[in-house]
Write a protein that holds these residues in place. Structure first.
Motif, PDB file in Angstrom:
ATOM      1  N   ILE A  10       1.541  18.779  17.460  1.00  0.00           N
ATOM      2  CA  ILE A  10       2.009  18.345  18.986  1.00  0.00           C
ATOM      3  C   ILE A  10       3.134  19.264  19.292  1.00  0.00           C
ATOM      4  CG2 ILE A  10       2.898  16.632  20.387  1.00  0.00           C
ATOM      5  CD1 ILE A  10       0.961  14.615  19.013  1.00  0.00           C
ATOM      6  N   ILE A  11       4.190  19.472  18.500  1.00  0.00           N
ATOM      7  CA  ILE A  11       5.397  20.230  18.972  1.00  0.00           C
ATOM      8  C   ILE A  11       5.156  21.658  19.347  1.00  0.00           C
ATOM      9  CG2 ILE A  11       7.490  21.041  18.031  1.00  0.00           C
ATOM     10  CD1 ILE A  11       8.045  18.065  16.877  1.00  0.00           C
ATOM     11  N   ILE A  12       4.357  22.233  18.217  1.00  0.00           N
ATOM     12  CA  ILE A  12       4.236  23.657  18.177  1.00  0.00           C
ATOM     13  C   ILE A  12       3.291  24.010  19.470  1.00  0.00           C
ATOM     14  CG2 ILE A  12       2.587  25.418  17.092  1.00  0.00           C
ATOM     15  CD1 ILE A  12       3.649  24.195  14.391  1.00  0.00           C
ATOM     16  N   THR A  13       2.315  22.917  19.849  1.00  0.00           N
ATOM     17  CA  THR A  13       1.391  23.180  20.945  1.00  0.00           C
ATOM     18  C   THR A  13       2.311  23.066  22.146  1.00  0.00           C
ATOM     19  OG1 THR A  13      -0.349  22.326  19.787  1.00  0.00           O
ATOM     20  CG2 THR A  13      -0.693  22.403  22.089  1.00  0.00           C
ATOM     21  N   TRP A  14       3.180  22.230  22.254  1.00  0.00           N
ATOM     22  CA  TRP A  14       4.042  22.132  23.522  1.00  0.00           C
ATOM     23  C   TRP A  14       4.675  23.422  23.683  1.00  0.00           C
ATOM     24  CZ3 TRP A  14       9.018  22.075  24.845  1.00  0.00           C
ATOM     25  CH2 TRP A  14       9.543  21.363  26.349  1.00  0.00           C
ATOM     26  N   PHE A  15       5.455  23.776  22.682  1.00  0.00           N
ATOM     27  CA  PHE A  15       6.231  24.916  22.599  1.00  0.00           C
ATOM     28  C   PHE A  15       5.378  26.331  22.952  1.00  0.00           C
ATOM     29  CE2 PHE A  15       9.626  22.714  20.253  1.00  0.00           C
ATOM     30  CZ  PHE A  15      10.705  23.213  21.369  1.00  0.00           C
ATOM     31  N   MET A  16       4.117  26.403  22.580  1.00  0.00           N
ATOM     32  CA  MET A  16       3.180  27.630  23.120  1.00  0.00           C
ATOM     33  C   MET A  16       3.108  27.342  24.428  1.00  0.00           C
ATOM     34  SD  MET A  16       0.749  27.625  19.799  1.00  0.00           S
ATOM     35  CE  MET A  16      -0.370  28.641  20.568  1.00  0.00           C
ATOM     36  N   GLY A  69       2.620  15.469  14.333  1.00  0.00           N
ATOM     37  CA  GLY A  69       3.584  15.648  15.152  1.00  0.00           C
ATOM     38  C   GLY A  69       4.096  17.096  15.371  1.00  0.00           C
ATOM     39  N   ALA A  70       3.933  17.927  13.962  1.00  0.00           N
ATOM     40  CA  ALA A  70       4.476  19.272  14.124  1.00  0.00           C
ATOM     41  C   ALA A  70       3.319  19.850  14.933  1.00  0.00           C
ATOM     42  CB  ALA A  70       4.381  19.808  12.399  1.00  0.00           C
ATOM     43  N   PRO A 124       0.952  -1.115  -0.002  1.00  0.00           N
ATOM     44  CA  PRO A 124       0.089  -0.047  -0.055  1.00  0.00           C
ATOM     45  C   PRO A 124       0.725   1.201  -0.031  1.00  0.00           C
ATOM     46  CG  PRO A 124      -0.017  -1.150   2.199  1.00  0.00           C
ATOM     47  CD  PRO A 124       0.670  -1.912   1.184  1.00  0.00           C
ATOM     48  N   ASP A 125       0.365   2.306  -0.663  1.00  0.00           N
ATOM     49  CA  ASP A 125       0.880   3.566  -0.849  1.00  0.00           C
ATOM     50  C   ASP A 125       0.641   4.361   0.741  1.00  0.00           C
ATOM     51  OD1 ASP A 125       2.557   5.729  -1.703  1.00  0.00           O
ATOM     52  OD2 ASP A 125       0.817   6.681  -2.471  1.00  0.00           O
ATOM     53  N   LEU A 126       1.972   4.599   1.278  1.00  0.00           N
ATOM     54  CA  LEU A 126       2.010   4.978   2.851  1.00  0.00           C
ATOM     55  C   LEU A 126       2.280   6.783   2.964  1.00  0.00           C
ATOM     56  CD1 LEU A 126       3.485   2.205   4.469  1.00  0.00           C
ATOM     57  CD2 LEU A 126       1.126   2.800   4.409  1.00  0.00           C
ATOM     58  N   LYS A 127       2.392   7.185   1.709  1.00  0.00           N
ATOM     59  CA  LYS A 127       2.795   8.814   1.739  1.00  0.00           C
ATOM     60  C   LYS A 127       1.594   9.457   2.382  1.00  0.00           C
ATOM     61  CE  LYS A 127       5.594   9.393  -2.269  1.00  0.00           C
ATOM     62  NZ  LYS A 127       5.613   9.992  -3.730  1.00  0.00           N
ATOM     63  N   GLY A 128       0.459   9.192   2.298  1.00  0.00           N
ATOM     64  CA  GLY A 128      -0.733   9.773   2.964  1.00  0.00           C
ATOM     65  C   GLY A 128      -0.212   9.868   4.448  1.00  0.00           C
ATOM     66  N   THR A 129      -0.033   8.342   4.924  1.00  0.00           N
ATOM     67  CA  THR A 129       0.213   8.106   6.459  1.00  0.00           C
ATOM     68  C   THR A 129       1.239   8.910   6.671  1.00  0.00           C
ATOM     69  OG1 THR A 129      -0.765   6.098   5.888  1.00  0.00           O
ATOM     70  CG2 THR A 129       0.550   6.289   8.045  1.00  0.00           C
ATOM     71  N   LEU A 130       2.538   9.091   5.911  1.00  0.00           N
ATOM     72  CA  LEU A 130       3.548   9.782   6.564  1.00  0.00           C
ATOM     73  C   LEU A 130       3.069  11.268   6.680  1.00  0.00           C
ATOM     74  CD1 LEU A 130       6.673   9.928   6.893  1.00  0.00           C
ATOM     75  CD2 LEU A 130       6.782  10.416   4.561  1.00  0.00           C
TER      76      LEU A 130
END
Length: 40
Positions: free
Chosen positions: A25-31, A22-23, A9-15
């Protein structure tokens, strides 16, 4: 007897989804961290 290899299966969408999540979560954590530091 030939073995048929199923197409993986093509996993580009999942990636991309995991990367965006992840971005977010990281932005929320830094805020939240900035708010915490700003109060002291």
């Amino acid at each position: 007897m030939s073995k048929k290899r199923e197409k993986e299966p093509d996993l580009k969408g999942t990636l991309y989804s995991v990367g965006v999540l992840g971005a977010f979560i990281i932005i929320t954590w830094f805020m939240a961290f900035y708010l915490f530091i700003d109060r002291f």
